[in-house]
Design a protein around this motif. Structure first.
Motif, PDB file in Angstrom:
ATOM      1  N   HIS A 215       4.599  16.725  -0.285  1.00 33.83           N
ATOM      2  CA  HIS A 215       4.286  15.346   0.041  1.00 33.83           C
ATOM      3  C   HIS A 215       5.498  14.444  -0.177  1.00 33.83           C
ATOM      4  CE1 HIS A 215       0.252  16.978  -0.637  1.00 33.83           C
ATOM      5  NE2 HIS A 215      -0.223  15.928  -0.004  1.00 33.83           N
ATOM      6  N   ALA A 216       5.418  13.248   0.410  1.00 36.84           N
ATOM      7  CA  ALA A 216       6.424  12.212   0.164  1.00 36.84           C
ATOM      8  C   ALA A 216       5.748  10.855   0.328  1.00 36.84           C
ATOM      9  CB  ALA A 216       7.605  12.360   1.117  1.00 36.84           C
ATOM     10  N   TRP A 217       6.458   9.819  -0.106  1.00 37.29           N
ATOM     11  CA  TRP A 217       5.882   8.485  -0.171  1.00 37.29           C
ATOM     12  C   TRP A 217       6.224   7.617   1.031  1.00 37.29           C
ATOM     13  CZ3 TRP A 217       2.169   7.115  -3.279  1.00 37.29           C
ATOM     14  CH2 TRP A 217       1.989   7.810  -4.464  1.00 37.29           C
ATOM     15  N   LEU A 218       5.210   6.846   1.432  1.00 38.86           N
ATOM     16  CA  LEU A 218       5.338   5.810   2.450  1.00 38.86           C
ATOM     17  C   LEU A 218       4.883   4.500   1.822  1.00 38.86           C
ATOM     18  CD1 LEU A 218       3.420   7.768   5.211  1.00 38.86           C
ATOM     19  CD2 LEU A 218       5.887   7.371   5.188  1.00 38.86           C
ATOM     20  N   ARG A 219       5.597   3.417   2.100  1.00 40.70           N
ATOM     21  CA  ARG A 219       5.186   2.104   1.609  1.00 40.70           C
ATOM     22  C   ARG A 219       4.899   1.201   2.800  1.00 40.70           C
ATOM     23  NH1 ARG A 219       9.365  -0.366  -1.972  1.00 40.70           N
ATOM     24  NH2 ARG A 219      10.550  -0.262  -0.058  1.00 40.70           N
ATOM     25  N   LEU A 220       3.722   0.605   2.780  1.00 36.55           N
ATOM     26  CA  LEU A 220       3.368  -0.403   3.774  1.00 36.55           C
ATOM     27  C   LEU A 220       3.254  -1.748   3.058  1.00 36.55           C
ATOM     28  CD1 LEU A 220       2.407  -1.475   6.513  1.00 36.55           C
ATOM     29  CD2 LEU A 220       0.081  -0.808   5.853  1.00 36.55           C
ATOM     30  N   THR A 221       4.182  -2.632   3.355  1.00 36.45           N
ATOM     31  CA  THR A 221       4.061  -4.014   2.914  1.00 36.45           C
ATOM     32  C   THR A 221       3.550  -4.755   4.146  1.00 36.45           C
ATOM     33  OG1 THR A 221       5.903  -3.706   1.383  1.00 36.45           O
ATOM     34  CG2 THR A 221       5.262  -5.982   1.896  1.00 36.45           C
ATOM     35  N   PRO A 222       2.254  -5.035   4.187  1.00 37.55           N
ATOM     36  CA  PRO A 222       1.635  -5.497   5.434  1.00 37.55           C
ATOM     37  C   PRO A 222       2.174  -6.835   5.929  1.00 37.55           C
ATOM     38  CG  PRO A 222       0.084  -5.659   3.606  1.00 37.55           C
ATOM     39  CD  PRO A 222       1.302  -4.974   3.083  1.00 37.55           C
ATOM     40  N   THR A 223       2.284  -6.926   7.244  1.00 35.36           N
ATOM     41  CA  THR A 223       2.646  -8.187   7.874  1.00 35.36           C
ATOM     42  C   THR A 223       1.402  -8.918   8.346  1.00 35.36           C
ATOM     43  OG1 THR A 223       2.989  -7.029   9.970  1.00 35.36           O
ATOM     44  CG2 THR A 223       4.939  -7.412   8.592  1.00 35.36           C
ATOM     45  N   LYS A 224       0.269  -8.189   8.414  1.00 37.97           N
ATOM     46  CA  LYS A 224      -0.997  -8.801   8.809  1.00 37.97           C
ATOM     47  C   LYS A 224      -2.106  -8.189   7.970  1.00 37.97           C
ATOM     48  CE  LYS A 224      -4.047  -9.693  12.699  1.00 37.97           C
ATOM     49  NZ  LYS A 224      -4.330  -9.358  14.096  1.00 37.97           N
ATOM     50  N   VAL A 225      -2.989  -9.052   7.463  1.00 46.44           N
ATOM     51  CA  VAL A 225      -4.129  -8.622   6.668  1.00 46.44           C
ATOM     52  C   VAL A 225      -5.368  -9.327   7.190  1.00 46.44           C
ATOM     53  CG1 VAL A 225      -5.176  -8.587   4.372  1.00 46.44           C
ATOM     54  CG2 VAL A 225      -2.700  -8.294   4.618  1.00 46.44           C
ATOM     55  N   VAL A 226      -6.396  -8.556   7.496  1.00 46.43           N
ATOM     56  CA  VAL A 226      -7.684  -9.103   7.899  1.00 46.43           C
ATOM     57  C   VAL A 226      -8.720  -8.479   6.975  1.00 46.43           C
ATOM     58  CG1 VAL A 226      -9.404  -9.269   9.748  1.00 46.43           C
ATOM     59  CG2 VAL A 226      -6.962  -9.337  10.300  1.00 46.43           C
ATOM     60  N   SER A 227      -9.587  -9.315   6.388  1.00 46.51           N
ATOM     61  CA  SER A 227     -10.596  -8.791   5.474  1.00 46.51           C
ATOM     62  C   SER A 227     -11.971  -9.338   5.822  1.00 46.51           C
ATOM     63  CB  SER A 227     -10.247  -9.143   4.030  1.00 46.51           C
ATOM     64  OG  SER A 227     -10.303 -10.543   3.825  1.00 46.51           O
TER      65      SER A 227
ATOM     66  N   LEU B  97       0.871  -1.171   0.000  1.00 46.02           N
ATOM     67  CA  LEU B  97       0.000   0.000   0.000  1.00 46.02           C
ATOM     68  C   LEU B  97       0.909   1.222   0.000  1.00 46.02           C
ATOM     69  CD1 LEU B  97      -3.151   0.356   0.363  1.00 46.02           C
ATOM     70  CD2 LEU B  97      -2.603   1.024   2.700  1.00 46.02           C
ATOM     71  N   TRP B  98       0.712   2.112  -0.974  1.00 45.33           N
ATOM     72  CA  TRP B  98       1.531   3.320  -1.116  1.00 45.33           C
ATOM     73  C   TRP B  98       0.719   4.522  -0.666  1.00 45.33           C
ATOM     74  CZ3 TRP B  98       6.611   3.304  -2.599  1.00 45.33           C
ATOM     75  CH2 TRP B  98       7.108   2.078  -3.055  1.00 45.33           C
ATOM     76  N   LEU B  99       1.264   5.272   0.271  1.00 53.56           N
ATOM     77  CA  LEU B  99       0.589   6.428   0.865  1.00 53.56           C
ATOM     78  C   LEU B  99       1.390   7.681   0.544  1.00 53.56           C
ATOM     79  CD1 LEU B  99       0.307   4.528   4.193  1.00 53.56           C
ATOM     80  CD2 LEU B  99      -1.659   5.050   2.752  1.00 53.56           C
ATOM     81  N   TYR B 100       0.685   8.715   0.107  1.00 54.57           N
ATOM     82  CA  TYR B 100       1.330   9.977  -0.266  1.00 54.57           C
ATOM     83  C   TYR B 100       0.934  10.999   0.786  1.00 54.57           C
ATOM     84  CZ  TYR B 100       3.266  13.232  -3.771  1.00 54.57           C
ATOM     85  OH  TYR B 100       4.036  14.133  -4.465  1.00 54.57           O
ATOM     86  N   SER B 101       1.843  11.315   1.683  1.00 52.61           N
ATOM     87  CA  SER B 101       1.525  12.114   2.866  1.00 52.61           C
ATOM     88  C   SER B 101       2.219  13.466   2.864  1.00 52.61           C
ATOM     89  CB  SER B 101       1.969  11.349   4.118  1.00 52.61           C
ATOM     90  OG  SER B 101       1.787  12.123   5.284  1.00 52.61           O
ATOM     91  N   VAL B 102       1.533  14.455   3.404  1.00 50.97           N
ATOM     92  CA  VAL B 102       2.149  15.757   3.664  1.00 50.97           C
ATOM     93  C   VAL B 102       3.263  15.532   4.689  1.00 50.97           C
ATOM     94  CG1 VAL B 102       1.762  18.052   4.643  1.00 50.97           C
ATOM     95  CG2 VAL B 102       0.036  17.044   3.141  1.00 50.97           C
TER      96      VAL B 102
END
Length: 155
Positions: A134-146, A53-58
């Protein structure tokens, strides 16, 4: 990505459903840990590349300051109004900071895919506009619940 989910397997999204959902949804809620230990939740647009998940944050935000101090996060993405329409995903793990900060558009091969996905989905553009805020954050999840309540038998 760890997609093990013990409870609620009946309503758990398949990998294909999960990809489709994360590719089409626009807004997530990102939970960070504040300096005093309290949670902080904020809404962000995101892009999903199939594994991260790629997040573009202030970069001048409480969220950014929280993540510089403690990069652990939980992210919720959901949709639906009626009970039998509810579906969503919770992703958790540790974010990584990718590219220059703030992002001004310097060449960074690692950002080619997420910037294209993000620009198309959120702006209808082929190239990412950069505002130097802005700049980029990457979340490669270690846990996923759906969950997808549409899979439940009618009430």
């Amino acid at each position: 990505m760890t997609a093990t989910q013990r409870r609620g397997r009946k309503i758990m999204m398949t990998p294909g459903e999960l990809d489709e959902f994360l590719t089409t949804q626009r807004t997530c809620r990102l939970a960070t840990v504040s300096a005093d230990g309290s949670p902080h939740v904020s809404a962000l647009w995101f892009a999903w590349d199939g594994s991260s998940l790629w997040l573009y944050s202030v970069v001048r935000s409480k969220r950014w300051a929280d993540l510089r101090r403690d990069p652990r996060v939980a992210v919720a993405i959901d949709s639906g109004e009626q009970y039998d329409e509810l579906r969503g995903v919770e992703l958790s793990g540790t974010v990584e900071f990718v590219g220059e900060c703030p992002r001004t558009g310097e060449l960074c091969a690692e950002l080619d895919v997420p910037e294209t996905l993000f620009a198309r989905k959120n702006f209808g553009l082929e190239e990412m506009p950069h505002d130097g805020r802005h700049a980029w954050l990457r979340l490669t999840p270690t846990k996923v619940v759906s969950w997808d309540f549409r899979k439940l038998a009618p009430l």
